[in-house]
Design an enzyme around this catalytic site. Sequence first.
Site, PDB file in Angstrom:
ATOM      1  N   MET A 244      53.427  38.770  54.793  1.00  0.00           N
ATOM      2  CA  MET A 244      52.069  39.053  55.247  1.00  0.00           C
ATOM      3  C   MET A 244      51.293  37.740  55.343  1.00  0.00           C
ATOM      4  SD  MET A 244      50.894  42.746  53.989  1.00  0.00           S
ATOM      5  CE  MET A 244      50.185  42.317  52.423  1.00  0.00           C
TER       6      MET A 244
ATOM      7  N   GLU B 200      55.464  28.696  48.104  1.00  0.00           N
ATOM      8  CA  GLU B 200      56.854  28.291  47.817  1.00  0.00           C
ATOM      9  C   GLU B 200      57.800  29.496  47.701  1.00  0.00           C
ATOM     10  OE1 GLU B 200      59.057  25.657  47.473  1.00  0.00           O
ATOM     11  OE2 GLU B 200      57.448  24.576  48.460  1.00  0.00           O
TER      12      GLU B 200
ATOM     13  N   HIS C 170      57.723  32.314  49.402  1.00  0.00           N
ATOM     14  CA  HIS C 170      58.162  32.693  50.758  1.00  0.00           C
ATOM     15  C   HIS C 170      59.139  31.646  51.313  1.00  0.00           C
ATOM     16  CE1 HIS C 170      54.037  34.613  50.640  1.00  0.00           C
ATOM     17  NE2 HIS C 170      54.780  35.628  50.970  1.00  0.00           N
TER      18      HIS C 170
ATOM     19  N   SER D  53      50.289  35.104  46.636  1.00  0.00           N
ATOM     20  CA  SER D  53      49.190  34.718  47.537  1.00  0.00           C
ATOM     21  C   SER D  53      47.846  34.922  46.841  1.00  0.00           C
ATOM     22  CB  SER D  53      49.231  35.575  48.799  1.00  0.00           C
ATOM     23  OG  SER D  53      50.514  35.527  49.349  1.00  0.00           O
TER      24      SER D  53
HETATM   25  O1  PAF Z   1      55.990  41.837  50.406  1.00  0.00           O
HETATM   26  C1  PAF Z   1      55.237  41.751  51.387  1.00  0.00           C
HETATM   27  O2  PAF Z   1      54.679  40.699  51.691  1.00  0.00           O
HETATM   28  C2  PAF Z   1      54.978  43.002  52.235  1.00  0.00           C
HETATM   29  O3  PAF Z   1      54.908  44.135  51.438  1.00  0.00           O
HETATM   30  C3  PAF Z   1      55.984  43.164  53.365  1.00  0.00           C
HETATM   31  C4  PAF Z   1      57.397  43.398  52.832  1.00  0.00           C
HETATM   32  C5  PAF Z   1      55.984  41.935  54.259  1.00  0.00           C
HETATM   33  C6  PAF Z   1      55.609  44.375  54.217  1.00  0.00           C
HETATM   34  O4  PAF Z   1      54.352  44.232  54.788  1.00  0.00           O
END
Ligand code: PAF
Length: 286
Positions: A30, A35, A37, A186
């Site tokens: 999202m 880090e 991600h 985040s």
């Molecule tokens: O974990 C997340 O950031 C969200 O729940 C996802 C898996 C991208 C779905 O919107």
Amino acid sequence: MRRVRSIAQVRRAVAGWRARGLTVGLVPTMGALHEGHLSLMRRSKRQCDRTVVSIFVNPTQFAANEDLSAYPRPLSADLQACQREDVDLVFTPTVDVIYPAGFEMTVRVGALGELWEGKSRPGHFDGVATVVLKLFTIVAPDMAIFGQKDYQQSVIIRRMVVDLNLPVRIVVAPTVRESDGLALSSRNVYLDGLSREAAIGINQALIWAKSAIRTGVSRPGQLKGKMKRMIEKGGCFSLDYIGFCDPSTLLPLTFARPPLAILIAAKCLTPGPALNRRYIDNVIIN
Ligand code: PAF
């Protein structure tokens, strides 16, 4: 790296790779990338020939009491981060691309989505499962990578893949932490000096519980009191739940004996944005 906004562009790119026999990894996000991600992107790049990152703040996973408009959206910094990681494709759809006019059908997760996080966030996991299923059908990846920090989410996605016969391998990558143990999120940008310091209590409570269980303590009741005190010390956090549960069904266990998952959620009490500031963490003990 290419950035695309339409489903057709994603499908064309993926079809081109498939025609050359290349494998595809998907990292759904999202945005507000950190880090944690980036570690998912690196994992995908290690295991797949091509990596797609989706950046989409999914409205359907926000409960009625959560402020979707306050969710951070630092898109240009996110795109730069993807560029630095040298991913192949970044998919940044708008809401109407994912949810076209007249949109009605959703995934209903059932009981798994009503436990733990689901109790405080009604409908949240239906929204997550719906958007993840859409991303799977749009990208058709061989592999999708999720973080262990959202442990309940990862269990639900694995369940969905089995229940709906989805041809994708789910990888759950370890939580990335600050040097003092705080799980990256985040939402950490909303922690001020005091609450940032207090936030390490969440991970410390997990570490303490894990070692107590290793020494034979097995009654959740014997563990919860001290864990709650560790989390709420300083008055910055209020405990929502501590769950001692089966790592695959997430059902509560009478005895805290391995294999088990310990799940924690705590709410930050210090003043901050309207955003629902829940902090979650977990440990899996095998
Ligand atoms: O974990 C997340 O950031 C969200 O729940 C996802 C898996 C991208 C779905 O919107």
